[in-house]
Design an enzyme around this catalytic site. Structure first.
Site, short mmCIF file in Angstrom:
data_model
loop_
_atom_site.label_atom_id
_atom_site.label_comp_id
_atom_site.label_asym_id
_atom_site.label_seq_id
_atom_site.Cartn_x
_atom_site.Cartn_y
_atom_site.Cartn_z
N ARG A 77 45.06 20.06 -2.82
CA ARG A 77 44.32 20.62 -2.11
C ARG A 77 43.76 21.88 -2.98
O ARG A 77 44.49 22.64 -3.50
CB ARG A 77 44.92 20.96 -0.62
N ARG A 146 46.62 31.12 3.33
CA ARG A 146 45.99 30.01 2.90
C ARG A 146 44.35 30.39 2.62
O ARG A 146 44.07 31.61 2.52
CB ARG A 146 45.87 28.99 4.04
N LYS A 231 52.87 29.54 7.35
CA LYS A 231 51.50 29.91 6.53
C LYS A 231 50.62 30.89 7.30
O LYS A 231 50.74 31.18 8.76
CB LYS A 231 50.73 28.45 6.84
N LYS A 233 46.78 32.27 7.99
CA LYS A 233 45.35 32.02 7.83
C LYS A 233 44.30 33.19 8.33
O LYS A 233 44.59 33.68 9.38
CB LYS A 233 44.95 30.71 8.87
N CYS A 454 41.50 14.39 11.58
CA CYS A 454 42.54 14.68 10.41
C CYS A 454 42.58 13.21 9.82
O CYS A 454 42.37 12.26 10.15
CB CYS A 454 43.70 15.36 10.91
N CYS A 460 49.31 10.83 5.42
CA CYS A 460 50.05 11.80 6.27
C CYS A 460 51.43 11.50 6.69
O CYS A 460 51.43 10.64 7.57
CB CYS A 460 48.89 12.65 7.36
N CYS A 499 48.84 13.78 14.96
CA CYS A 499 49.95 14.46 15.47
C CYS A 499 49.71 15.99 16.11
O CYS A 499 48.31 16.35 16.22
CB CYS A 499 50.98 14.66 14.28
N CYS A 503 45.51 19.93 12.90
CA CYS A 503 44.69 20.29 11.72
C CYS A 503 42.97 20.15 11.95
O CYS A 503 42.46 20.88 11.17
CB CYS A 503 45.22 19.08 10.45
#
Length: 675
Positions: A77, A146, A231, A233, A454, A460, A499, A503
């Site tokens: 990524r 991120r 994380k 953001k 996603c 994934c 899930c 995302c």
């Protein structure tokens, strides 16, 4: 006396990952050792540290064979503040996707690129190529800040947009990991030439006195040995522009200017986040709160203060409770403000009034404000690929090569070409049309235009259900149903994830599908068209074969009871789920779907256990062909078509603005009548 940062919270036993970070020698090990080993995959410890370098280890579940090693591959990524991708980098990524990847690139919902299918032995060469071509993957994943988001529109006559991009870049620099591990491992210690960092950012990273910086840790003065609990953001936007889903961020800054469009400062939101876990009520999606206003002179100190608050008080024992949203939810906004003030060193100023936020996608041809144009290209699910007569990947590469255009990626995984000379418009249009690409957003099916999904299966590791591969069929079925109940002009924001981690941000959608089991999803309803209100869970498990049965009553109720110009999400929020369920309980499904005769039953093969519009083992496509509806049970009959037929059908559907299902029905009906 200079105040040092307080010791990290040790009230409870830290999670296993905290120990891995501490032992990593600032993200070096065990990655540095294992990248030299002739193996197909990394160890579990290395996988966790590798995330900080911008890569996830995955395996292709479609290729799993009992008794054989998994089909290990790496997802890589990129880190692109504000979604900016220079032409040199774009072409390098395109080359890498062909040489080492799966021949596709995927635009993420955080304005970066993902490359899939890279083998461990090619990972170092891939990262080195990205860095040498003005890119980076450092900090694209892992427990740190991120990719910093900003509106992708390159307006040159709207200073607030330029401020947003400028500060997205500077804040990304401020919070970039300072460890030398990245360049040591991937470029053998050679630091590639990059843009010169702003002196004010350098000074802000070292400046302390209130506890935001570790003086005894020069390698990571802001993050320290353990980096962040989870994380983090950040986004920067302008008043009224919610193209970046500002309410879903840990920290959002909104540009505030004076009457002369000079930058004054920023409004600050904090505490948003969407990741959750099924059947764990202590985990939940949360909108960001209004926190304060900060002057431009103090913005870096304010960002550091919020980061330090989460760094030092976030939960390092339970990772599913480690995001900033839980700290603010547990403390309350006032206690959070008070702690931020301690790190900030002075009182916070009151939040300033803002206009209502609207979602924008910047598709199609637009004036840039300096005599040049920009062009937004809709990219379904962000997947840049060639498929049949739809040659998107080839077309985009040709445009970048021929016109040397900068690219900006959007938060809705679309792409914007910038700085286009007006006399080049016709040539660009010719390339797009030659390769089957539509540049007119009004000709895109609206459900598709505003949808996101996603990647999910097969790569994934967290995916429970399909997402990217099935959403085209799901949207086609929704459109067919809307047409059948007389809502031909209606559309709304649909988002799907495989899930509950969110995302594709389904919890802000008007209709969100969240994978809960194979072929089944939680159904979330009631978000706003502008992504300013959280949706709520309506159904715990909706099997995709029951989609029409469940959605038809609520669509009919919407048609009968909607207010003028009211969107579907606003309607669900206004009437409430009890009213929708009560109406559905009394609803009697029509005996025969419009346009389908009783004797249509059995004309096509029933494939109830298959996945709509997904690729089957024979690489065929399944298209919903006929609704055979009874009051007792609603069956979905499907036909299978070859890939080349599916591609042509999809292309015709988009060009004519008609659902594929309708076109299939018309073709079958015409064929049978001719017989």
């Amino acid at each position: 006396m200079v105040k040092s940062a307080p010791p990290e919270n040790t009230n409870r036993k830290p999670s296993k990952l905290e120990g891995l970070k501490e032992r990593s020698n600032f993200l070096r090990e065990p990655v540095a050792t294992e990248i030299l080993e002739d193996t197909t995959h990394f160890s579990e410890e290395a996988i966790q540290i590798l995330k900080f370098h911008g890569s996830y280890q995955q395996d292709n579940r479609d290729n799993r064979v009992r008794g054989q090693e998994k089909d290990y591959q790496m997802m890589l990524r990129t880190r692109n503040p504000g979604g900016f991708v220079p032409p040199q980098l774009y072409l390098a990524l395109d080359n890498l996707s062909n040489e080492y990847g799966n021949h596709t690139m995927r635009i993420t919902t955080r304005q970066g690129f993902q490359l899939h299918g890279i083998l461990k032995k090619n990972l170092k060469s891939s990262i080195a190529a990205i860095v040498k071509n003005m890119g980076s993957t450092l900090g694209a994943c892992g427990d740190l800040n991120r990719n910093v988001m900003a509106p992708a529109a390159p307006y040159k006559n709207k200073p607030e947009y330029q401020y947003a991009v400028e500060y997205a870049d500077k804040i990304a620099d401020l919070l970039t990991p300072q460890t030398g591990a990245y360049y040591e491992i991937w470029l053998d210690g050679e630091k590639a030439i990059s843009a010169e960092e702003s002196p004010e950012v350098k000074a802000a990273r070292q400046r302390n006195g209130t506890g935001t910086v570790f003086h005894d840790n020069p390698e990571e003065p802001i993050y320290g040995t353990h980096y962040m609990p989870r994380k983090f953001k950040i986004s920067v936007t302008v008043p009224g522009d919610n193209s970046i889903d500002l309410y879903t961020q840990d920290l959002s800054l909104v540009v505030i200017t004076d009457e002369n469009s000079e930058l004054l400062g920023f409004n600050v939101f904090s505490g948003g986040g969407l990741g959750r876990t099924h059947n764990k009520e202590e985990t939940f999606a949360r909108k960001a709160d209004e926190i304060c206003y900060v002057s431009k002179e103090d913005v870096y100190e304010l960002v550091k203060a919020i980061v330090a608050t989460q760094r030092d008080y976030g939960d390092r024992s339970q990772r599913r409770h480690a995001r900033l949203k839980y700290l603010i939810n547990d403390w309350g906004v006032e206690k959070f403000r008070s702690q931020v003030e301690e790190y900030f060193g002075k009182s916070l100023e009151p939040f300033r009034e803002l206009p209502e936020f609207k979602y924008q996608d910047y598709l199609g041809w637009n004036e840039q404000g300096d005599g040049k144009l920009f062009l937004g290209i809709s990219i379904e699910n962000g997947r840049v690929k060639d498929e049949g007569s739809f040659q998107l990947k080839t077309a985009l590469r040709k445009i970048v090569e021929q016109f040397n255009l900068d690219v900006r990626l959007t938060a809705n995984h679309n792409l914007v070409f910038c700085d286009i000379e007006p006399d080049k418009k016709a040539a660009i249009e010719e390339i797009l049309q030659k390769h089957g690409i539509n540049s007119d957003p009004d000709k895109i099916e609206p459900l598709v235009r505003y949808a996101m999904a996603c990647p999910a299966l097969p790569t994934c590791g967290l995916a429970i259900a399909e997402s990217e591969r099935v959403i085209p069929g799901i949207l086609d079925r929704i459109r067919t149903l809307l047409n059948q109940v007389g809502l031909q002009k209606e559309h709304f924001v649909v988002r799907m994830t495989g899930c509950p981690n969110g995302c594709a941000r389904p919890y802000m959608a008007e209709m969100g599908f969240v994978g809960s089991a194979p072929d089944a999803y939680q159904l979330w309803l009631g978000g706003s068209p502008n992504q300013t209100r959280l949706a709520l869970p309506y159904m715990e498990r909706l099997h995709q074969n029951d989609l029409e049965t469940q959605l038809e009553p609520m669509f009919v109720y919407f048609k009968e009871s909607k207010e003028t110009e009211e969107s579907f999400g606003d309607f669900c929020n206004r009437v409430g789920f009890d009213a929708i369920r009560e109406y559905a309980a009394k609803y009697e499904t029509k005996k025969v779907a419009p346009g389908v005769s009783d004797d249509a039953d059995g004309l096509v093969e029933t494939m109830a256990d298959s996945t709509t519009a997904a690729v089957t083992e024979e690489s065929d496509r399944q298209v919903v062909a006929i609704d055979n509806t009874t009051t007792a049970k609603k069956l979905r009959h499907r036909v299978t078509v070859k890939d080349d037929v599916y591609s042509k059908l999809k292309e015709a559907s988009e060009s004519q603005g008609k659902p594929m299902t309708d076109m299939v029905n018309e073709a079958i009906k015409a064929y049978l009548e001719a017989e």
